[in-house]
Each structure stands twice: as C-alpha cells, then as structure tokens.
Design an enzyme around this catalytic site. Structure first.
Site, mmCIF file in Angstrom:
data_model
loop_
_atom_site.group_PDB
_atom_site.id
_atom_site.type_symbol
_atom_site.label_atom_id
_atom_site.label_comp_id
_atom_site.label_asym_id
_atom_site.label_seq_id
_atom_site.Cartn_x
_atom_site.Cartn_y
_atom_site.Cartn_z
ATOM 1 N N LYS A 192 3.314 0.702 16.001
ATOM 2 C CA LYS A 192 4.513 0.734 15.166
ATOM 3 C C LYS A 192 4.522 2.012 14.316
ATOM 4 C CE LYS A 192 6.670 -2.157 11.588
ATOM 5 N NZ LYS A 192 6.398 -3.243 10.638
ATOM 6 N N GLN A 193 3.325 2.460 13.947
ATOM 7 C CA GLN A 193 3.216 3.568 12.990
ATOM 8 C C GLN A 193 1.857 4.235 13.095
ATOM 9 O OE1 GLN A 193 3.334 -0.037 10.429
ATOM 10 N NE2 GLN A 193 2.818 1.447 8.848
ATOM 11 N N GLU A 217 1.118 -2.376 12.688
ATOM 12 C CA GLU A 217 1.375 -3.827 12.708
ATOM 13 C C GLU A 217 1.717 -4.360 14.093
ATOM 14 O OE1 GLU A 217 4.211 -4.692 9.638
ATOM 15 O OE2 GLU A 217 2.755 -4.368 8.054
ATOM 16 N N TRP A 253 0.833 -1.210 0.000
ATOM 17 C CA TRP A 253 0.000 0.000 0.000
ATOM 18 C C TRP A 253 0.865 1.257 0.000
ATOM 19 C CZ3 TRP A 253 -1.624 2.783 4.952
ATOM 20 C CH2 TRP A 253 -0.654 2.621 5.965
ATOM 21 N N ASP A 254 2.168 1.083 0.256
ATOM 22 C CA ASP A 254 3.103 2.211 0.318
ATOM 23 C C ASP A 254 2.931 3.126 -0.896
ATOM 24 O OD1 ASP A 254 3.973 0.008 1.889
ATOM 25 O OD2 ASP A 254 6.029 0.749 1.933
HETATM 26 C C1 BGC Z 1 5.123 -1.394 7.504
HETATM 27 C C2 BGC Z 1 4.059 -1.516 6.434
HETATM 28 C C3 BGC Z 1 4.720 -1.297 5.084
HETATM 29 C C4 BGC Z 1 5.857 -2.262 4.877
HETATM 30 C C5 BGC Z 1 6.615 -2.018 3.593
HETATM 31 C C6 BGC Z 1 6.222 -2.387 7.209
HETATM 32 O O1 BGC Z 1 7.248 -2.232 8.156
HETATM 33 O O2 BGC Z 1 4.578 -1.661 8.765
HETATM 34 O O3 BGC Z 1 3.067 -0.540 6.647
HETATM 35 O O4 BGC Z 1 3.768 -1.461 4.080
HETATM 36 O O5 BGC Z 1 6.775 -2.098 5.937
HETATM 37 O O6 BGC Z 1 7.180 -0.767 3.573
#
Ligand code: BGC
Length: 762
Positions: free
Chosen positions: A589-590, A479, A352-353
């Site tokens: 995490k984010q 996550e 999804w990035d």
């Molecule tokens: C993040 C995801 C991201 C992926 C790839 C993961 O560490 O939590 O949101 O899509 O990295 O960049």
C-alpha cells in the site's frame, strides 16, 4: 518578501466541489477548526463542522466476534455547535449562488494575514448587484477565538436581513462504506445551557459519554443601525433575524466574534470563554488581525520553504506548510490528527503520521511546537504502559496505533495495534528532537523514560532465536501485508531505539542525570545490557540473490500482484479486495522497506537500497498518501532525480488537486509534511546524525533554486540553492560546523557560497 496566498475561483457548486472547498478553506489554529462551509448553507448536505483538538466522545465499536482484548470502544473527535451560519437576504431574496440571476465567486487563503476570504458578486432577479466579502480567521494568538466578518454592499438602496444560527443540534459525519470514516452518525454534544442576553448567544454542551463540557459564545455587531431584531431560543439553538436599510453603495458589516472552550483545558469553560471574549472585544478587530499577521510573519521567517522557478509548486508547498501550522496542537494536551482540524476522516485520531512525516518540520523550524508534541506523548505514557500490560507484556509501553486521549482506538488489530512501529515513531521523534535541539533537560526529565519503556517493549515483544533477535507477528507500515515475522522496518527501528536507549541512559547516568528515569521505570543495569545484546543481534532480513532487504520473512514467497493489469477503478485496493487476498500477495500500500532505508541508512548498503527501491517500487500502489513523498526522498538519495521530482509533484498535489478523491474528508497532513521532507531530506540531502549535520544538495532540473532555514541548537541556518551555487549563512554571530558533500565546513554570519554538485546525494 514573498507573499503566501492560495486562490480558487468558484465554479459549479456541486456537492463534491463544496465539500472540497470546505476542507481547503477551513480555518484552524491547532486548537479550533471550522470547516469552510458557505455561511448560508447550500442545497447539498455537506460536512459543516467545528472541532476542538482533543475534544472527543466515546463510541461503541462492537466486534462481531468479541475475542479477548479487542477494543470495543473508541474515542472520536466531536463536531461541536455550529457557529458559522449567516444567511443574507436582499429585499427578501436569499443571497446565494443558486438563487442568483448571475454570480461569480472566489475563495482565497491569505497565509500571511492568516485569514480566508470568500467573495460573491450576486445579481438579484430585479437586477440589483450585491457584493459580499466574508473574511474568517481562527486566531493563532488567542486559540479559542474565531472571527467572521460579513461585508455587503449593493449598487442600489436595499433592505437587508441577516438570519443567523448558533446551533448545537449537530451530528458527526459518517459513511458506512468507507473504513476511513465513522460508520454511524451520532449527535455527541448534548445541550446543557442555551441563553441569549445582551447580544451574547451562549451554548454549553456536554459530550454524551466522555464527560467533556464545551462552551461556545457568539457575539455579533453591525455597522448600520438595526431596524428590527428578533431572537428565538430553543433547547439546542439560538436564531436571530436582524434587518437594516442600506443606501446605494453603503456598506453593511456584520462582525462576529466566536469563542469556544472546553473542560479538558479549563475548569469553567463558560467563564473562560466570557473572559476571552471580553479581551477580544477590548482589543478590537484591527488589533486581532495585526496579532495574527505578526504571528505568521514570525512563522514564515523560519519555516518558509521556497521554490524558485515553479510558482504552482511553490504555492502548493506554502499551502501545505500553512495547513500543518493550522493543524498542530500547541498545548501539550493535544497532538496532530491525520486530517488536522479540517474534517472527520479517521475520526480525528492521532497516528504515527505526526512523528514520521510532520514533526521533523517543526523540530527543524519551530522546536517549541515539536516539544509540545513530545509532551503530549509523555502525558499518555501511563496509558501506553497499561496498553502493554493489557496485551500481556510485563514491562514497557506500547503507544496506541490510533488515539485521541491515549486509548487504543483501532478496531481492526491486524492493520492497527499490530503496527508496533508506532513506538519506533515516538522514539525517532524524540531522538531527532534531541539531535537538533540538544535539549538534554527534556531527555533527562521525560525523553529517557519514554525511550526506556519503548526499548523494554521491543525486548519483550521479540525473542532470541539461534543467536539472533527476532520480532514476530507484527505489521509494518505497509497495511497490505499484515502479521508477519521480522518486518525489516520494525526490526531496524527497534535496533535504532535500543541503541539510543542504551546510549542516553549511559550518558545521563554518568552525569548523574538519569535519576528521574530510573526512579520512574526501575530500570537496572542488566536490562540495559540485555537491550545492547538485542541491538547487536537484531535480525535484519536480507536476500543475497536480489541484494534487497526483505520486507519480512515470507514476502518473497508470495505471488506478485500485477499492478499494471489492475483496472484503474479498483484503486485503492483496500476498497475492492478482501484483506486476505491482499495479504496473500506481494503488493504494498505504501513505502515500507524503502522508508526504513531513508530513516536508517546506516544499517544497509547503497547497492541494497538501490535494488530494494527498484524491487518495491514495482509492487507499490501508493494507495496511501503517505507513500509518494518517501519514494521521492529515496529517489533523490539514490540519484534517480526524475523519479524524485515526479513523486514530489504527486505529493504536493494530493490536496490542492484532490488526487485521492477524498480531500473532502480532510487534508492529508502526513503527506503535507512529506512534501517538505522531499525538499529538505531529499533534494537537499539533509541527514541529522550523532556525528553532525550533513547536506548533499542538488537542484531539480526544472527549477532555478530553492531555499529554507533550519533551526539547529537555537541557531538559524539559511540554505539557499540557486543555479549552481549553494549559499549558507547563520542569522546569529557565531559559528556552526556542518558537512557539505562530506567535507566539514564552518558556517558563519557571513554568507558563504559553494559549488553545487548535480550528482546523487550519496
Ligand atoms: C495508512 C497509515 C496511516 C493512516 C492515517 C492509512 O491509510 O496506511 O499508515 O497512518 O492512513 O493517515
């Protein structure tokens, strides 16, 4: 005219530094990517890679407990033949820093010319001074073409020898201790044909399991007469040794043309590569570099984003934008990997990035590139349908959490497939593209079909409970919190998607333009009415006492993780704590709920956003590079200007200063896009809504100004902020209405200035 250049002096060449430089100075064009390894190699084993976007192999992903439906195979980006090896010997001594009596080197990336340069001043044991300059370019105008020029000059007469290799005996990188990398190292490309004739070194390889053929041709020419030349062919490599005698201060130049092609794009990759090579030879080197420059001057004209008053951040931002142009697939067959074409982190997978962090840049500045990204999603729509069927849903489509060619490649479903919000990302990108470009034809032919299938999936994933629409057992962007009920981010994006699926369906049906989507999906009025009902009844978790949106139903019930008391070396937490420990805590995490507030602010109130920001900020580790930029944008919107600036700086620096320590595995493309979003959606307060374009700019106190250009419905609107003034103008002779601080303004070809307001932008 501003120069876009990024420079770095070479220092101690330890493994870490070399690997970092390989990433920072890689050359790519969205199709072909070559890591910036030292041509001659080094004593350290580094990641010497060449990649083609969308060229993958299949590898097993054995699940210890093979429950029904768990993915047990995945696609992985392959390292194709090595085409960058050139060793230079001066009077028999290898010219490389570690053999020098003395040396100094510099690397630079010229983002206007579209090439990297590595210079090395090397002193031999006998005191000869050799100057080397290597220029490399991945052509933006001829995607399969890579050019390398190796220039050498010595202050005394010297016997030079070049030893070169073209070798498909290569492996992919692995690290069994890092879940962000492949765990086993595999040789994916098996040699089919290896030939050397008339200076042309040709290798044809095929992937071990995915059935993709790749052809690479290397063609070297030299500026001085050849004294002697020997060639050696093996089953997997061609090596050459060529000697020259150069007078003192006489230049010797090796010019290498490399062409790489694959059978996903061309029927006969070798023949196609030969044709590309012959065209490139005919064009000649000056023409190839001139084309590159012209391409980039057109890119910067509309995609540049400039900061006045801080050169380091300005350079960092240009670097990020250039890297995104290098990374993005431009052919509708490929997309944009989390690490672009710069390394093997996340195995070249698309997430999804792209849609949430990078695509807005292209939608707003290079809509054609954005359209190609949507085309790619359309090409894998059938696989997304199959994915949904496979998971037991009778209708709709679920895009894979991570993939190259459409198959779900996530092995750990709680932090993978359960991130259904990937569907919301595709829908968001489609809607933003439509609002910015007004490309109704695309929506009619493909966009509506995708939106309807996404809405169908949401509808079947969720259910009505006591009159509200709930979506249970999902993972949101964070996550560290998995498989929860009613993740606010997921629910609010589903609400938005329902809204747009219904709206566009009705709008296009009325004009008789929904026929393609109806025929492809068999959608009926009852379903549309059901989507509308679900949209209106969508449950959006909220806590009245705290006045925050809840990340999910159970988030508040968990104990809070004490981030301040956690030792520094324990970050990122994912490498030091069992997932279940993390899931049992309030720790993020984010950005998750805060992200939803940036995207879908109309569904909540200003005070809820402010309280939520404060609440979640304390619990967020930013272990994902996708996080600081979102916190910056929201801080801007909430009037927290110092925080906005600090997070923006964190975001800009992630790769150039390797602040996450893993840039060696590749650039962080989402964060790079995010640093642009911080300016445009954060500092400038841009909103793109059904009702129009809105700007609420302010100026970070440390700067004198910033500037960018937006391509809106094929018109180019320049936005310049300088001290206390905002200047807006169009490049075309027409008018464009926008809202500036909520007041409607008419923008024309004539530059108009307005007073800047240093307040929160909403
Ligand atoms: C993040 C995801 C991201 C992926 C790839 C993961 O560490 O939590 O949101 O899509 O990295 O960049």
């Amino acid at each position: 005219m501003k120069r876009h250049i990024f420079r770095k002096r070479q220092g101690k060449l330890d493994q870490k530094e070399l690997e970092l430089e390989e990433t920072l100075f890689h050359n790519a064009n969205g199709y072909l990517g070559v890591r910036g390894s030292m041509e001659e190699g080094s004593f350290h084993e580094t990641l010497r890679g060449t990649y083609l976007n969308g060229v993958y192999d299949i590898v097993d992903m054995p699940q210890a407990e093979p429950l029904y439906g768990l993915a047990n195979k995945k696609e992985t980006l392959v390292n194709i033949a090595d085409i960058q090896t050139v060793r230079l010997y001066a009077d028999g001594e290898l010219c490389t820093p570690s053999t020098a009596a003395d040396w100094h080197g510099e690397r630079s990336l010229d983002m206007d010319g579209g090439f990297t340069k590595r210079t090395l001043t090397w002193k031999s044991k006998a005191g000869k001074k050799v100057n080397v300059a290597v220029t490399r370019m991945a052509s933006f105008t001829r995607l399969p073409l890579f050019v390398l020029q190796y220039r050498v000059i010595c202050d005394q007469a010297t016997l030079f020898r070049f030893e070169t290799e073209h070798d498909c005996n290569v492996h992919n990188f692995s690290d069994p201790d890092d879940p962000r990398l492949a765990s086993v190292s595999v040789q994916h490309m098996l040699p089919q044909e290896v030939t050397y004739k008339d200076g042309l070194s040709k290798i044809v390889t095929s992937t071990a399991r995915s059935g993709i053929t790749v052809a690479t041709i290397v063609y070297d020419t030299f500026s001085l007469p050849i004294l002697s030349s020997t060639e050696k062919e093996s089953t997997a490599a061609i090596s050459r040794a060529v000697s020259f005698s150069a007078k003192s201060n006489e230049e010797l130049l090796l010019t290498r043309l490399v062409v790489c092609t694959d059978s996903r794009r061309w029927k006969d990759p070798l023949k196609t590569a030969e044709a590309f090579l012959s065209d490139a030879r005919q064009a000649g080197i000056p023409q190839l570099f001139a084309e590159q420059k012209a391409y980039l001057s057109a890119f910067w004209k509309y995609s540049s984003c400039e900061i006045e008053g801080n050169e380091i951040l300005d350079e960092g931002l240009s670097f990020n934008l250039y890297e995104l142009l290098q990374s993005v697939g431009k052919d509708g067959i490929s997309h944009l990997a989390a690490k672009g074409l710069s390394g093997e982190g996340y195995e070249g997978h698309y997430f999804w990035d792209t849609e949430m962090f990078v695509q807005p840049l292209f939608t707003l500045t290079q809509p054609k590139i954005s359209k190609n990204l949507l085309e790619y999603r359309y090409t894998i729509l059938n696989k997304a349908r199959e994915n949904a069927r496979f998971l037991g849903y009778s209708k709709g489509a679920l895009y894979p959490w991570r993939t190259i060619n459409g198959e779900e490649c996530s092995g750990f479903f709680p932090a993978g497939t359960a991130q259904y919000h990937i569907n919301g990302a595709v829908a968001y990108a489609l809607i933003l593209y439509y609002l910015v470009t007004d490309d109704i034809d695309f929506m009619q032919e493909k966009g509506l079909e995708m939106l309807l299938e996404i809405a169908r999936f949401w509808y079947e994933l969720g259910n009505f409970f006591k009159g509200q629409f709930m979506i249970n057992c999902v993972t949101g962007p964070d996550e560290y919190t998995c498989l929860v009920n009613n993740n606010y981010y997921t629910n609010v994006s589903a609400k938005y998607d329902f809204h747009w699926a219904v709206k566009l369906y009705r709008m296009l049906s009325k004009e008789g333009k929904a026929t393609a989507a109806i025929a492809a999906t068999g959608i009926c009025e009852e379903e549309i009415a059901a989507f509308e009902k679900a949209e209106q009844a969508m449950f959006l978790p909220y806590d009245k006492d705290l006045d925050i949106n809840l990340q999910d139903d159970s988030f508040l019930q968990k104990k809070q993780w004490d981030i301040k008391a956690t030792p520094k070396e324990k970050f990122p937490l994912l490498l030091h704590y069992h997932p279940l420990t993390l899931y049992n805590h309030q720790v993020c995490k984010q950005a998750d709920t805060v992200f939803a507030h940036y995207l879908y602010e109309e569904y909540t109130s200003y005070s809820t956003m402010l309280h939520s920001y404060d609440y979640y900020e304390r619990l967020t580790t930013h272990d994902s590079s996708l996080s600081p930029c979102i916190f910056s944008i929201m801080a801007s919107r909430l009037g927290l200007h110092e925080k906005a600036y600090a997070y923006f700086k964190d975001s800009i620096e992630i790769d150039i200063h390797n602040t996450h320590g893993n840039t060696k595995d590749g650039i962080h493309t989402a964060n790079m896009g995010g640093s642009y979003l911080c300016i445009v959606f954060g500092f400038a307060g841009l909103r793109i809504k059904e009702t129009g374009i809105y700007l609420y700019p302010y100026l970070p106190t440390a700067w004198k100004g910033y500037a960018f250009c937006l391509t809106l419905r094929n018109l180019h609107m320049h936005v310049h902020i300088h001290l206390d003034e905002i200047a807006l103008w169009l490049e075309e002779k027409t008018i464009q209405k926008i809202f500036l601080y909520d007041k409607e303004r008419t923008i024309t070809e004539k530059k108009i200035s307005f007073q800047l307001q240093q307040r929160s932008n909403k």
